[in-house]
Enzyme design. Structure first.
Site, PDB file in Angstrom:
ATOM      1  N   ASP A  95     -11.004 -20.386  16.049  1.00  0.00           N
ATOM      2  CA  ASP A  95     -10.752 -20.629  14.627  1.00  0.00           C
ATOM      3  C   ASP A  95     -10.987 -19.414  13.734  1.00  0.00           C
ATOM      4  OD1 ASP A  95     -13.493 -20.462  14.804  1.00  0.00           O
ATOM      5  OD2 ASP A  95     -13.909 -22.303  13.695  1.00  0.00           O
ATOM      6  N   HIS A  96     -11.710 -18.408  14.229  1.00  0.00           N
ATOM      7  CA  HIS A  96     -12.096 -17.283  13.378  1.00  0.00           C
ATOM      8  C   HIS A  96     -11.104 -16.122  13.403  1.00  0.00           C
ATOM      9  CE1 HIS A  96     -15.884 -19.202  12.641  1.00  0.00           C
ATOM     10  NE2 HIS A  96     -16.445 -18.132  12.141  1.00  0.00           N
ATOM     11  N   ASP A 160     -22.874 -20.325  15.390  1.00  0.00           N
ATOM     12  CA  ASP A 160     -22.362 -20.157  14.042  1.00  0.00           C
ATOM     13  C   ASP A 160     -23.388 -20.795  13.120  1.00  0.00           C
ATOM     14  OD1 ASP A 160     -19.377 -19.738  12.538  1.00  0.00           O
ATOM     15  OD2 ASP A 160     -20.833 -21.006  11.512  1.00  0.00           O
ATOM     16  N   ARG A 448     -19.872 -19.539   1.245  1.00  0.00           N
ATOM     17  CA  ARG A 448     -20.447 -18.227   0.948  1.00  0.00           C
ATOM     18  C   ARG A 448     -19.554 -17.451  -0.008  1.00  0.00           C
ATOM     19  NH1 ARG A 448     -22.743 -17.364   6.901  1.00  0.00           N
ATOM     20  NH2 ARG A 448     -24.656 -18.500   6.524  1.00  0.00           N
ATOM     21  N   SER A 643     -24.550 -15.312   8.371  1.00  0.00           N
ATOM     22  CA  SER A 643     -23.993 -15.764   9.639  1.00  0.00           C
ATOM     23  C   SER A 643     -24.969 -15.573  10.790  1.00  0.00           C
ATOM     24  CB  SER A 643     -22.701 -14.988   9.922  1.00  0.00           C
ATOM     25  OG  SER A 643     -22.280 -15.163  11.243  1.00  0.00           O
ATOM     26  N   ARG A 645     -24.238 -14.309  13.589  1.00  0.00           N
ATOM     27  CA  ARG A 645     -23.678 -13.321  14.518  1.00  0.00           C
ATOM     28  C   ARG A 645     -24.738 -12.410  15.135  1.00  0.00           C
ATOM     29  NH1 ARG A 645     -20.422 -10.706   9.571  1.00  0.00           N
ATOM     30  NH2 ARG A 645     -19.992 -12.916   9.443  1.00  0.00           N
TER      31      ARG A 645
END
Length: 755
Positions: A95-96, A160, A448, A643, A645
């Protein structure tokens, strides 16, 4: 392992005995959060009264979810773990990597053309190791999880930060780095500091223009971006029961913006309705049998101050619609006050874009309520003064919304329907003219709104609000427009007023979809070979990080002293860099390029102490590494917020950074640093941040005796020959120190597996 009702049954079978044991030990009624946490203790962990905010505890999550940008690195790590199949149900979601530009069909095809290597890699790894794969266009991970996997009382981790969205169905769902996901997929315990508890009592019932989004916008204004750090936010009260399941999901989703570990709601009729509507009546049947355990005890909610560390009360009947921003999601402004505030602060009142969607607000109900405003605009002769974009949350939502005519009003207003993907919310937006960096305003329903987040333009003022308010303000083209009181001029010159939004919580004809985009894994993946080309620019097999040599780290140089807000976006930008999420060396070229250097107050410019010349942060780090010199990063408050990440931890580790020393950390980033074998430390005296000079050399005095609950001492050797020592705090327990000694948590897993 995708739709595992037997797993849910096994989870519920543990609830009565484990919760009874916890109640006996704690000696008082339990919150919902405590019930779920105690029910998910790792087998063998003694039931005890854990100290909130201090006790590290091993848990056994029920499932793992990964989005494609973070899944690449997580799966590259899992491939090193020596396992033939994941130990818990797991999914990966594409999806990213889909960029929003002109519209769904063309954008999706363009993404397939550009990212085929990565999608094929994810598909094959998932197929081999028993992981479900949701293909490009299937939808945004958190909406798909809510529709298919979330269940009351469950525990899930996801790569995520907005994994917390699943709290809308009563889960404890927590965002983690990929290394944490690898542990759980490899059958290991997952460690978490037992959270503090914040209770939010909701009374009354929403009406008019107020939506579930306004609840979390209000809470963000109260708690700020770090007020929920280390805590679970538990919502309760009659007001909570009046919210839809997807509305609850919206509130939990944006809990990530206040730093919360997660947020959750008790099991209720709204969840029952949603589960049945998404073909999970069997989950309702199981949940109803243990319903008393899927919400907090009555005594807790009757006297919340006795059981929560902090209590907030919000009356939904009087809650007004909010618009938060710009540049931070906790700058909360009631819509009625926005014009005055924007004028005072010189925020552009002209709104160039209105964007609806993202994992926060892309459900059927969200689209229905926003569509009711768009439909009114068409019927009343209004045209949108702003450009308009829509990101449906999943193919199921998109297909059903199109069937029910919800997309047509948007199309009548010349809106662009983007792919069922994250798009602008994560910087995957090829916005025309953004490169000119002109000062402008956009309004969206995302979570965000950090600088550069949506389009890369630091001068884009992004404001967060509900989908229906986005629609109204985009139609007016005016940030100060208040649809509760203001009128608009239609094509006949008449003054018309928009009526409050309406929309079904769930589709009256049920959800429908032709192809939901799911790929089930092979029953036996042993014969599937994973190929990664050695000259690939997108994927790179990992090499283990070096073990610590047991000696004090000395002679380290300052890489950068970050000033002010330094999120994971500043440390490892998204947007165009997403293409390198599976290639550690290539993506390391974005390391800290968005951080503001306290010396000179510029981004991506630091002094190389070996040459005395100024250069980019990644290049300087590489120069130190090539010379065999360690480097250190110094930061401000809430370092690493945003995030989940783990690239923001892996990149510094890869480029020779040995320690990150800050005033305070965001939870996920601190854990990510630990997992990668780095030192994540905080100043005992925050004022010592100011003692760090641009040309300092750092020497650890007592790292050789690194131990839990023991401060470390750092010597600052200044270029003028003077020296001073500062004390550093840490939160490492013995296992985490073992990660550091081994070079990373993954290294330790392999060492233990081979012993």
């Amino acid at each position: 392992m995708a739709f595992d009702i037997e797993m849910i049954k096994a989870v519920y079978e543990k609830f009565p005995s484990r919760i009874a044991a916890a109640r006996n030990v704690v000696g008082k009624p339990l919150t919902l959060s405590e019930k779920i946490l105690y029910a998910h203790l790792w087998d063998g962990v003694a039931t005890t009264s854990f100290e909130r905010g201090k006790s590290y505890v091993d848990f056994a999550p029920d499932r793992v979810a990964m989005q494609d940008a973070t899944a690449q690195m997580a799966l590259l790590q899992f491939m090193q773990a020596g396992k033939s199949k994941v130990a818990v149900p797991s999914t990966a979601h594409a999806d990213h990597l889909i960029q929003a530009r002109v519209g769904a069909t063309k954008d999706l095809q363009e993404s397939l053309n550009k990212n085929n290597e990565v999608f094929n890699f994810l598909s094959s790894v998932c197929n081999k190791y028993g992981i479900g794969f949701w293909k490009p266009g299937a939808g945004i991970i958190h909406q798909v999880v809510l529709e298919n996997y979330a269940f009351p009382g469950g525990m899930m981790i996801g790569t995520d930060s907005h994994t917390v969205n699943a709290g809308g169905l009563g889960m404890v769902a927590i965002g983690v780095g990929g290394a944490d996901a690898v542990d759980v997929m490899a059958g290991m315990a997952w460690e978490l500091k037992f959270p503090k508890l914040i209770g939010v009592k909701l009374t009354g019932k929403m009406n008019g223009w107020t939506s579930a989004k306004d609840v979390i916008l209000k809470v963000a204004g109260i708690l700020t971006v770090k007020g929920g750090t280390g805590a679970i936010v538990e919502y309760f009260g009659e007001g909570a029961k009046s919210l839809s399941a997807t509305g609850k999901g919206t509130i939990c989703n944006m809990g990530a913006e206040i730093g919360a570990t997660t947020s959750t709601f008790g099991y209720d009729d709204a969840m029952r309705r949603y589960l049945r509507a998404t073909d999970r009546a069997d989950v309702v049947e199981l949940a109803d049998k243990v319903a008393e355990h899927l919400t907090g005890d009555d005594e807790v909610y009757a006297n919340p101050e006795q059981y929560f560390d902090q209590v907030i009360e919000i009356d939904l009947s009087t809650l007004s619609p909010h618009v938060n921003g710009p540049f931070t999601p906790d700058l909360a402004t009631p819509v009625a006050e926005m014009r005055e505030k924007a004028t005072k602060n010189d925020w552009p009142l002209k709104v160039d874009w209105g964007l609806i969607g993202s994992c926060t607000n892309s459900s059927y109900e969200d689209l229905a309520r926003a569509a009711s405003i768009a439909k009114q605009a068409v019927e009343k002769g209004l045209t949108t003064k702003s450009e308009f974009g829509i990101n449906p949350g999943s193919e199921q939502v998109r297909f059903t919304a199109e069937r029910d005519g919800l997309l047509k009003p948007f199309e009548d207003l010349n809106a662009t329907i983007f792919t069922n993907a994250c798009g602008p919310c994560i910087g995957q937006w090829d916005r025309a003219g953004a490169d000119k960096q002109e000062k402008n305003t956009i309004i969206h329903s995302f979570n965000r709104n950090f600088s550069k987040r949506a389009d890369g333009n630091p001068n884009t003022h992004a404001f967060v609000t509900s989908p229906e308010m986005v629609a109204a303000i985009a139609i007016s083209g005016d940030l100060g427009f208040n649809p509760i009181t203001d009128t608009l001029t239609n094509d006949k010159g008449e003054q018309v007023k928009l009526d409050p939004p309406t929309g079904d919580e769930l589709p009256s004809k049920g959800f429908d979809v032709e192809d939901n985009g799911y790929q089930a894994p092979a029953a036996d993946g042993s014969g599937i070979e994973i190929l990664v080309s050695t000259d690939s620019q997108r994927l790179q097999l990992l090499e283990p990080f070096k073990q610590w040599d047991g000696q004090n780290i000395t002679g380290a140089k300052l890489l950068i002293k970050a000033k002010g807000k330094c999120t994971t976006d500043h440390i490892s930008m998204a947007g165009p860099w997403l293409r390198y999420r599976g290639h550690l060396d290539n993506i390391s070229n974005n390391m800290l390029i968005g951080a503001v250097n306290a010396f000179g107050e510029k981004t991506n410019e630091v002094v190389n102490q070996l040459t005395g010349t100024k250069g980019e942060v990644p290049a300087t780090a590489r120069a130190y590494k090539a010379a065999g010199v360690s480097s250190i990063v110094v930061g401000d408050h809430n370092y690493g917020e945003g995030s989940s990440r783990e690239h923001a931890a892996m990149e510094p580790r890869h480029l020779g950074v040995v320690a990150v020393i800050v005033k305070s950390f965001a939870r996920i980033h601190e854990t990510n640093l630990k997992k990668q074998g780095m030192l994540g430390l905080t100043f005992d005296n925050e004022a010592d941040y100011d003692k760090v000079r641009e040309d300092d050399t750092f020497n650890f005095i007592d790292l050789a005796s690194f131990a839990p609950d023991k401060q470390l001492t750092l010597e600052l050797a200044h270029a003028d020959g003077t020296k001073e020592q500062v004390k550093l705090n840490h939160t490492y327990n013995q296992q985490q120190i073992d990660w550091f000694r081994a070079g990373s948590a993954l290294n330790l897993i392999k060492l233990q597996a081979n012993s």
